[in-house]
Write a protein that holds these residues in place. Structure first.
Motif, PDB file in Angstrom:
ATOM      1  N   GLY A 276      48.765 -15.437  40.639  1.00 26.46           N
ATOM      2  CA  GLY A 276      49.171 -13.969  40.445  1.00 26.46           C
ATOM      3  C   GLY A 276      48.984 -13.396  42.099  1.00 26.46           C
ATOM      4  O   GLY A 276      48.886 -13.939  42.969  1.00 26.46           O
ATOM      5  N   PHE A 277      48.780 -12.115  41.902  1.00 29.62           N
ATOM      6  CA  PHE A 277      48.408 -11.340  43.156  1.00 29.62           C
ATOM      7  C   PHE A 277      47.138 -10.959  43.467  1.00 29.62           C
ATOM      8  O   PHE A 277      46.495 -10.720  42.297  1.00 29.62           O
ATOM      9  CB  PHE A 277      49.421  -9.994  43.257  1.00 29.62           C
ATOM     10  CG  PHE A 277      50.702 -10.323  43.199  1.00 29.62           C
ATOM     11  CD1 PHE A 277      51.445 -10.597  44.491  1.00 29.62           C
ATOM     12  CD2 PHE A 277      51.609 -10.042  42.020  1.00 29.62           C
ATOM     13  CE1 PHE A 277      52.865 -10.868  44.663  1.00 29.62           C
ATOM     14  CE2 PHE A 277      52.883 -10.104  42.060  1.00 29.62           C
ATOM     15  CZ  PHE A 277      53.458 -10.734  43.222  1.00 29.62           C
TER      16      PHE A 277
ATOM     17  N   THR B 108      39.326 -11.058  37.865  1.00 30.72           N
ATOM     18  CA  THR B 108      39.821 -10.394  38.994  1.00 30.72           C
ATOM     19  C   THR B 108      40.406 -11.509  39.759  1.00 30.72           C
ATOM     20  O   THR B 108      39.328 -12.003  40.450  1.00 30.72           O
ATOM     21  CB  THR B 108      39.399  -9.099  39.686  1.00 30.72           C
ATOM     22  OG1 THR B 108      38.976  -8.245  38.475  1.00 30.72           O
ATOM     23  CG2 THR B 108      40.215  -8.582  40.570  1.00 30.72           C
ATOM     24  N   LEU B 109      41.623 -11.753  40.178  1.00 23.60           N
ATOM     25  CA  LEU B 109      42.177 -12.406  41.076  1.00 23.60           C
ATOM     26  C   LEU B 109      41.783 -12.168  42.565  1.00 23.60           C
ATOM     27  O   LEU B 109      42.001 -10.996  42.963  1.00 23.60           O
ATOM     28  CB  LEU B 109      43.730 -12.884  41.082  1.00 23.60           C
ATOM     29  CG  LEU B 109      43.920 -13.270  39.697  1.00 23.60           C
ATOM     30  CD1 LEU B 109      45.620 -13.566  39.721  1.00 23.60           C
ATOM     31  CD2 LEU B 109      43.668 -14.517  39.582  1.00 23.60           C
ATOM     32  N   GLY B 110      41.055 -13.009  43.125  1.00 22.50           N
ATOM     33  CA  GLY B 110      40.739 -12.771  44.483  1.00 22.50           C
ATOM     34  C   GLY B 110      41.691 -13.329  45.856  1.00 22.50           C
ATOM     35  O   GLY B 110      42.184 -12.344  46.519  1.00 22.50           O
ATOM     36  N   THR B 111      42.100 -14.341  45.529  1.00 19.93           N
ATOM     37  CA  THR B 111      43.185 -14.874  46.584  1.00 19.93           C
ATOM     38  C   THR B 111      44.384 -15.038  45.998  1.00 19.93           C
ATOM     39  O   THR B 111      45.432 -15.604  46.498  1.00 19.93           O
ATOM     40  CB  THR B 111      42.805 -16.392  47.159  1.00 19.93           C
ATOM     41  OG1 THR B 111      42.713 -17.070  46.105  1.00 19.93           O
ATOM     42  CG2 THR B 111      41.304 -16.160  47.953  1.00 19.93           C
ATOM     43  N   GLY B 112      44.689 -14.758  44.699  1.00 21.23           N
ATOM     44  CA  GLY B 112      45.739 -14.723  44.114  1.00 21.23           C
ATOM     45  C   GLY B 112      45.861 -15.964  43.147  1.00 21.23           C
ATOM     46  O   GLY B 112      46.921 -16.208  42.524  1.00 21.23           O
ATOM     47  N   SER B 113      44.815 -16.951  42.908  1.00 23.43           N
ATOM     48  CA  SER B 113      44.698 -17.998  42.232  1.00 23.43           C
ATOM     49  C   SER B 113      43.368 -18.171  41.510  1.00 23.43           C
ATOM     50  O   SER B 113      42.338 -17.881  42.374  1.00 23.43           O
ATOM     51  CB  SER B 113      45.115 -19.304  43.042  1.00 23.43           C
ATOM     52  OG  SER B 113      45.081 -20.328  42.305  1.00 23.43           O
ATOM     53  N   LEU B 114      43.488 -18.758  40.396  1.00 23.40           N
ATOM     54  CA  LEU B 114      42.056 -18.725  39.738  1.00 23.40           C
ATOM     55  C   LEU B 114      42.090 -20.057  38.940  1.00 23.40           C
ATOM     56  O   LEU B 114      43.043 -20.271  38.047  1.00 23.40           O
ATOM     57  CB  LEU B 114      41.803 -17.721  38.835  1.00 23.40           C
ATOM     58  CG  LEU B 114      40.805 -17.717  37.804  1.00 23.40           C
ATOM     59  CD1 LEU B 114      39.275 -17.526  38.815  1.00 23.40           C
ATOM     60  CD2 LEU B 114      40.689 -16.517  36.898  1.00 23.40           C
TER      61      LEU B 114
END
Length: 70
Positions: A19-20, A43-49
């Protein structure tokens, strides 16, 4: 959010959520598509988890969804 790359590693079920950066995601699982249980909020940090659910091994089938917190 998009769920991708499902895999079994080290006897644990894993997948990625994309995501974003900054989006807060609730990850839920279900065995019947009627009852959903939240098991992770991030909470997504870099856009990926990467999501790891060790208890998935004990179930013959499991469904997942990611809900965007607004």
């Amino acid at each position: 959010p998009i769920l991708s790359a499902p895999r079994l590693e080290d006897a644990q079920f894993r997948f990625d959520i994309n995501g974003f950066a900054g989006q807060t995601i609730i990850v839920q699982s279900s065995t019947n598509l009627l009852e959903w249980n939240s098991f992770s909020t991030n909470t997504l940090g870099t856009g990926s988890l990467e999501v790891v659910e060790p208890s998935a091994i004990n179930s013959s089938q499991r469904y997942y969804r990611a809900i965007l917190v607004q």
